[in-house]
Scaffold this motif. Structure first.
Motif: not given
Length: 376
Positions: A132-146
């Motif tokens: 896993t990256d140090a700053a991973p893409v989370t489920l929250a990021h995916l949903l909020t388009h960030t």
């Protein structure tokens, strides 16, 4: 940084023709006691006139404007095409990106039930063996388009080109969506920039399915559709007697039923106008709903962007101000249909607007639906 994110549960970073004569006019009795009555007397006449004007302005083969005011429903239908065998108000319509409102509510409910946190790295869900990256893409990021993902994955256009006018998404199945995500290297730290991404929400669906061990369709049915009694809402087309038929930009050329391919979470939902009003009424008054906590949470602003942070987003809705209070909405389009869903808690009003014509430049449908709700 083009946007500013605020804390969200689980986010470790805190971030046109003559009209047919069969226009339906269907008014139900009030379903929510205690609210002001609507659809009677002068107010009712004005509402019917506004609905008729909105349906005419949409300029599409089939149009439905379904309104709920404090639980009392009024539905007006029309269109430039002859009426279909099944009444327009009884057909299921493709929601396109408005499906994301169902996706947002599902994730909120899974979090409320403790099945997920929202902070899970998507890569860890889809490929647990990968570091896993140090700053991973989370489920929250995916949903909020960030998440930093583009609107569509690399290779989508080349893959979908042979079916560009029929069903390009069908040529990009789940395995390709997942592989494209695992190969992608974001240019910006997740949670720092907003960019609308069908790709990102599609990945969210696959990550949630992998994390829970359940198919996306089963999760949506169990945690959203069944609790809200949405029996006429589904992810798959059934046939001409059940599903509205789409048309091209000219409003005449038939378009095949939409196949979302690996993008189910981003745009596969189809539903009847009455089911959509049930869905929206639950957002208007979550009290007593089995999804009450999740329904309240999807109203909460989590991201502000643009000049002066004027653009406000929740986990499922765009939110704009009106003179009396906030208005929540989301639009969507497929190759042959369009949808607009919205609600206003300040006036107890919900709107589900649907039409069977592909979006075109200067299209009047979305602006008509938006203006209708904004003036309620």
């Amino acid at each position: 940084m083009t946007g500013r994110t605020t804390p969200w549960p689980g986010d470790p970073h805190a971030g046109e023709d003559s009209r047919a004569d069969d226009d339906c006019l269907d008014t139900d009795e009030a379903r929510t006691p205690g609210g002001p009555s609507a659809g009677t007397g002068t107010d009712g006449d004005e509402l019917h006139q506004r609905l008729e004007s909105a349906v005419d302005a949409a300029d599409a083969p089939d149009v439905v404007f379904a309104v709920s005011r404090y639980g009392r429903r009024t539905i007006h239908c029309g269109g430039t095409a002859p009426p279909p065998p099944t009444p327009r108000q009884d057909l299921r319509y493709e929601l396109g990106s408005a499906s994301k409102t169902f996706t947002g509510l599902l994730l909120a409910q899974l979090i409320r039930r403790g099945l997920l946190s929202g902070g899970e790295p998507a890569t860890a869900c889809l490929d647990p063996a990968r570091r896993t990256d140090a700053a991973p893409v989370t489920l929250a990021h995916l949903l909020t388009h960030t998440s930093g993902l583009p609107t569509l994955p690399a290779g989508f256009f080349a893959r979908g080109l042979p079916a560009w006018r029929t069903n390009p998404y069908a040529r990009y199945p789940a395995a390709r969506v997942i592989d494209a995500f695992l190969r992608h290297r974001p240019r910006h730290r997740p949670g720092t920039r907003w960019r609308y991404s069908n790709f990102g929400v599609a990945v969210l669906g696959h990550a949630v399915a992998a994390a829970t061990g359940r198919a996306w369709e089963d999760l949506l049915t169990e945690h959203v559709l069944r609790p809200l009694a949405l029996s006429d809402t589904a992810l798959r087309a059934r046939g001409p007697d059940t599903d509205a038929a789409g048309h091209g930009k000219d409003g005449r050329t038939p378009v095949p039923a939409f196949d979302a391919g690996g993008f189910q979470a981003a745009g596969a939902v189809r539903a009847t106008p009455h089911d959509l009003l049930t869905f929206l009424e639950a957002h208007l008054d979550p009290s007593g709903s089995p999804l009450a906590g999740a329904l309240w949470s999807v109203r909460t602003p989590v991201l502000r962007r643009g000049l002066g942070h004027r653009h406000v987003h929740t986990v499922a809705w765009f939110r704009h101000p009106t003179d009396a209070g906030p208005m929540y909405f989301h639009g969507g389009a497929t190759l042959g249909q369009q949808a607009f869903l919205g609600f206003r808690p300040d006036t107890g009003t919900a709107l589900a607007a649907l039409c069977t014509r592909r979006f075109r430049a200067g299209d009047p449908f979305v602006s008509t639906a938006y203006a209708f709700l904004a003036k309620e």
